[in-house]
Design a protein around this motif. Structure first.
Motif, PDB file in Angstrom:
ATOM      1  N   ALA A 267      15.430 -61.476 -35.155  1.00 58.74           N
ATOM      2  CA  ALA A 267      14.741 -62.468 -35.642  1.00 58.74           C
ATOM      3  C   ALA A 267      13.145 -62.249 -35.322  1.00 58.74           C
ATOM      4  O   ALA A 267      12.355 -62.454 -36.248  1.00 58.74           O
ATOM      5  CB  ALA A 267      14.999 -64.118 -35.402  1.00 58.74           C
ATOM      6  N   LYS A 268      12.836 -62.294 -34.102  1.00 52.87           N
ATOM      7  CA  LYS A 268      11.699 -62.003 -33.886  1.00 52.87           C
ATOM      8  C   LYS A 268      10.844 -60.899 -33.856  1.00 52.87           C
ATOM      9  O   LYS A 268       9.622 -60.701 -34.141  1.00 52.87           O
ATOM     10  CB  LYS A 268      11.238 -62.531 -32.178  1.00 52.87           C
ATOM     11  CG  LYS A 268      11.602 -63.990 -31.909  1.00 52.87           C
ATOM     12  CD  LYS A 268      11.489 -64.581 -30.606  1.00 52.87           C
ATOM     13  CE  LYS A 268      11.664 -66.003 -30.519  1.00 52.87           C
ATOM     14  NZ  LYS A 268      11.584 -66.638 -29.299  1.00 52.87           N
ATOM     15  N   LEU A 269      11.501 -59.668 -34.053  1.00 54.82           N
ATOM     16  CA  LEU A 269      10.981 -58.258 -34.143  1.00 54.82           C
ATOM     17  C   LEU A 269      11.166 -57.839 -35.617  1.00 54.82           C
ATOM     18  O   LEU A 269      10.806 -56.806 -35.856  1.00 54.82           O
ATOM     19  CB  LEU A 269      11.644 -57.323 -33.255  1.00 54.82           C
ATOM     20  CG  LEU A 269      11.180 -57.653 -31.792  1.00 54.82           C
ATOM     21  CD1 LEU A 269      11.787 -56.420 -30.593  1.00 54.82           C
ATOM     22  CD2 LEU A 269       9.779 -57.885 -31.392  1.00 54.82           C
ATOM     23  N   GLY A 270      11.885 -58.653 -36.423  1.00 54.78           N
ATOM     24  CA  GLY A 270      12.224 -58.324 -37.761  1.00 54.78           C
ATOM     25  C   GLY A 270      10.876 -58.660 -38.654  1.00 54.78           C
ATOM     26  O   GLY A 270      11.392 -58.390 -40.055  1.00 54.78           O
ATOM     27  N   ASP A 271      10.097 -59.394 -38.467  1.00 56.19           N
ATOM     28  CA  ASP A 271       9.073 -59.867 -39.451  1.00 56.19           C
ATOM     29  C   ASP A 271       8.134 -58.632 -40.081  1.00 56.19           C
ATOM     30  O   ASP A 271       7.803 -57.881 -39.365  1.00 56.19           O
ATOM     31  CB  ASP A 271       8.026 -60.836 -38.610  1.00 56.19           C
ATOM     32  CG  ASP A 271       8.905 -62.045 -38.306  1.00 56.19           C
ATOM     33  OD1 ASP A 271       9.911 -62.576 -38.638  1.00 56.19           O
ATOM     34  OD2 ASP A 271       8.291 -62.647 -37.263  1.00 56.19           O
TER      35      ASP A 271
END
Length: 271
Positions: A267-271
């Protein structure tokens, strides 16, 4: 952008996103052995066949097809940011590389001139390690924060940056483990894949290609990091500490404090 830094066995049994200074030599040799029943002779980073690597144009379609369809088990490995940056310093800045020269040609002379570091000379490598490391850390911060006096090097850029490219471009990790618990983490990978040759982790040597080419660390990890150094570390590696559950408050504790949450990482690295 594709999948830079991604390796895959020829049999497509497993996919690995390389993170420099995180046991990548040992992991690559295990992957090579799992297909061929023998280790690659030399540094696995120099292997030009026997394994798919994104750096090879002939491998890119195979890796892309596999990763985007998630056909194979995919993993990566992380390391405590404090010990990782120290390893980068002693290997890449102080050490002599495989070709018998200093890393990246004029990098070390530039650091000596602009940041006042010392690296020592073989065979004794006598110099003030703590003072020089702290000056190197300022340089690493400058490259990462402001991209000057050069672009950040892969060996000290944040692990989360390496790991995120795999996610952003359509991949998903099945497992992320710590170098500090290497056998446990790698065994999870092996338990989830079929290999042509059996791997007994207890009998696998550690392939540390940088060992013996420079000075040994003369002090405990915590001695290299004062309050300013810790502030710089948090500025550079905040996401690494938080996502991979390492102890920022205590540089002397190399072990993680909790379990890695794969959903949080994606979630946090997929932006």
């Amino acid at each position: 952008m594709g999948f830079p830094g991604t390796w895959m066995t020829e049999s497509e049994s497993v996919v690995y996103r390389v993170v420099p200074k995180c046991a990548c030599s040992t992991i690559g040799q295990i992957m090579y052995y799992s297909d061929h029943g023998a280790f690659f002779e030399g540094d696995i980073h120099d292997a030009t066949d026997g394994m798919h690597k994104w750096a090879f144009e002939t491998s890119q379609d195979a890796i892309s097809d596999n990763v985007t369809s998630h056909r194979s088990y995919a993993f990566t490995c992380v390391r405590n940011p404090y010990t990782r940056i120290l390893s980068s310093f002693f290997d890449k800045i102080c050490g002599i590389q495989r070709n018998g020269k200093r890393y990246r040609g004029n990098l070390v002379p530039m650091l000596i001139q602009k940041y006042g570091i010392e690296v020592g000379e073989a065979p004794d490598f006598e110099f003030d390690q703590i003072k020089s490391f702290r000056r190197f850390l300022l340089f690493a911060r400058d490259t990462i924060r402001w991209r000057r006096p050069m672009e950040p090097d892969i060996h000290w850029s944040a692990m989360s940056g390496h790991i995120s490219t795999f996610i952003v471009n359509g991949g998903r990790y099945d497992h992320i483990f710590w170098t500090e618990k290497f056998n446990d983490g790698m065994q999870v990978v092996l338990d989830n894949i079929d290999t042509r040759h059996d791997i007994l982790l207890g009998e696998i040597p550690r392939f540390n290609e940088s060992e013996g080419h420079g000075p040994r660390r003369a002090h405990p990890v915590e001695d290299y990091f004062d309050d300013l150094s810790m502030h710089l570390m948090f500025e550079i590696y905040k996401r690494d500490f938080q996502l991979f559950k390492y102890d920022f408050e205590n540089p002397g504790n190399k072990m993680p404090l909790g379990e890695i949450d794969l959903d949080e990482v994606h979630a946090k690295l997929g932006d």
